[in-house]
Write an enzyme that holds these catalytic residues in place. Structure first.
Site, PDB file in Angstrom:
ATOM      1  N   ASP A  86       0.837  -1.212   0.000  1.00 18.64           N
ATOM      2  CA  ASP A  86       0.000   0.000   0.000  1.00 18.64           C
ATOM      3  C   ASP A  86       0.866   1.255   0.000  1.00 18.64           C
ATOM      4  OD1 ASP A  86      -2.696   0.447  -0.135  1.00 18.64           O
ATOM      5  OD2 ASP A  86      -3.093  -0.236   1.907  1.00 18.64           O
ATOM      6  N   LYS A 116      -0.525  -0.315  -4.266  1.00 21.69           N
ATOM      7  CA  LYS A 116      -1.949   0.072  -4.278  1.00 21.69           C
ATOM      8  C   LYS A 116      -2.079   1.552  -3.944  1.00 21.69           C
ATOM      9  CE  LYS A 116      -5.073  -1.374  -1.120  1.00 21.69           C
ATOM     10  NZ  LYS A 116      -5.425  -0.072  -0.520  1.00 21.69           N
ATOM     11  N   GLU A 118      -5.047   4.702  -3.453  1.00 19.39           N
ATOM     12  CA  GLU A 118      -6.460   5.060  -3.276  1.00 19.39           C
ATOM     13  C   GLU A 118      -6.809   6.234  -4.182  1.00 19.39           C
ATOM     14  OE1 GLU A 118      -7.509   5.673   0.818  1.00 19.39           O
ATOM     15  OE2 GLU A 118      -6.608   3.777   1.453  1.00 19.39           O
ATOM     16  N   GLU A 185     -14.225  -0.836  -2.115  1.00 14.68           N
ATOM     17  CA  GLU A 185     -14.460  -0.943  -0.669  1.00 14.68           C
ATOM     18  C   GLU A 185     -15.712  -0.172  -0.250  1.00 14.68           C
ATOM     19  OE1 GLU A 185     -11.104  -0.197   1.887  1.00 14.68           O
ATOM     20  OE2 GLU A 185     -12.361  -0.204   3.701  1.00 14.68           O
TER      21      GLU A 185
HETATM   22  O1  KIV Z   1      -4.964  -1.240   3.849  1.00 18.48           O
HETATM   23  C1  KIV Z   1      -5.655  -2.243   3.628  1.00 18.48           C
HETATM   24  O2  KIV Z   1      -5.543  -3.270   4.299  1.00 18.48           O
HETATM   25  C2  KIV Z   1      -6.639  -2.163   2.552  1.00 18.48           C
HETATM   26  C3  KIV Z   1      -7.610  -3.278   2.429  1.00 18.48           C
HETATM   27  C4  KIV Z   1      -8.613  -3.184   3.499  1.00 18.48           C
HETATM   28  C5  KIV Z   1      -8.200  -3.343   1.072  1.00 18.48           C
HETATM   29  O3  KIV Z   1      -6.637  -1.224   1.828  1.00 18.48           O
END
Ligand code: KIV
Length: 278
Positions: A86, A116, A118, A185
């Site tokens: 993330d 990832k 957002e 989400e």
């Molecule tokens: O940070 C995380 O764990 C997430 C998931 C909940 C998709 O973004």
């Protein structure tokens, strides 16, 4: 036998072949090793580490250093699943350049195989630039936790027509920018279905109903480890928190009652070679 490593191509193929994608979070080596024994497809080292491991109220305080530290630990324990890291709050929002530098750090220093991000339309230039330098991006729209203050709390998004259209447009922008998959989400199941049908890339749902191409949960939620955030979409498959409490209570009792350590857990040497007869 050597396990076949899952790649972003495998994840995309699973949607085409209508096979559900399974994803879970992990933040450390022991959990990574446990997940590696299973057939989990994606391990996300999520910024939820801030809430479920570090005890913050939300994900906003999580830093690049936190993420790199935890991705590295997970990486050491995983041979099969695709590892996605993330991008923490403020590691990509300010500029394309910063997003490139930080995505590169998660891959180079952490060992992530994808990152990832957002956000939808507002993030498409970042996503495109990161993909262009060879790093796979997983998008994330709907209830994006880094925007918790704008949403006024962790509220389901896309409940009215306009908001639902906006989330659909965001998802399409993420796909157009070159993301290989997208997390949906905290949206109604109907919208999760609509987006999953509209996109060619796989959708991974969390609180987005049963029609997404895959599902993700925070591992602590699935296992019943204590946390402060308990949304409706969580399903507990175990109560490990209770098991740990019971085990610790047993340990305390046995130490107090002098049952532990017993002979079986003690080392011995021949007395004369060691302390003599004293
Ligand atoms: O940070 C995380 O764990 C997430 C998931 C909940 C998709 O973004």
């Amino acid at each position: 036998m050597e396990k076949k490593k899952i790649t972003t191509l495998d994840i995309q193929k699973m949607k085409k072949e209508k096979r559900k994608i399974t994803a879970l979070t992990a933040y450390d080596y022991p959990f990574a090793k446990i997940l590696d024994k299973t057939e989990i497809d994606i391990i996300l080292v999520g910024d939820t580490v801030g809430m479920v491991v570090l005890g913050y109220k939300n994900t906003l305080p999580v830093t690049m250093e936190d993420m790199i530290h935890h991705i590295r630990a997970v990486k050491r324990g995983v041979s099969r699943a695709l590892i996605v890291g993330d991008m923490p709050f403020m590691s990509y929002q300010v500029s394309v350049e910063e997003s490139l530098r930080n995505a590169g750090r998660l891959v180079q220093e952490g060992g992530a195989e994808g990152v990832k991000i957002e956000g939808g339309i507002a993030m498409r230039d970042r996503i495109r630039a990161i993909v262009d330098i060879g790093i796979p991006v997983m998008g994330h729209v709907g209830l994006t936790p880094q925007s918790v203050h704008r949403f006024g709390g962790y509220r389901v998004q896309g409940k009215d027509y306009l908001n639902a259209r906006k989330i659909l447009s965001d998802a399409k922008a993420v796909e157009d920018a070159g993301a290989f998959s997208i997390v949906l989400e905290g949206i109604p199941a109907e919208l999760g279905k609509r987006i999953s049908e509209a996109l060619a890339i796989p959708t991974i749902g969390i609180g987005a109903g049963p029609h997404c191409n895959g599902q993700i949960l925070v591992i602590h939620d699935l296992l019943g480890l204590p946390g402060d955030f308990n949304p409706k979409y969580i399903k507990r498959y175990a109560d490990i928190g209770e098991s740990i409490t019971d085990a610790v209570r047993n340990y305390i009792d046995e130490v107090r009652e002098e049952k532990f350590p017993s002979e079986e857990h003690s080392y011995h040497v021949e007395k004369k070679k060691h302390l003599g007869s004293a």
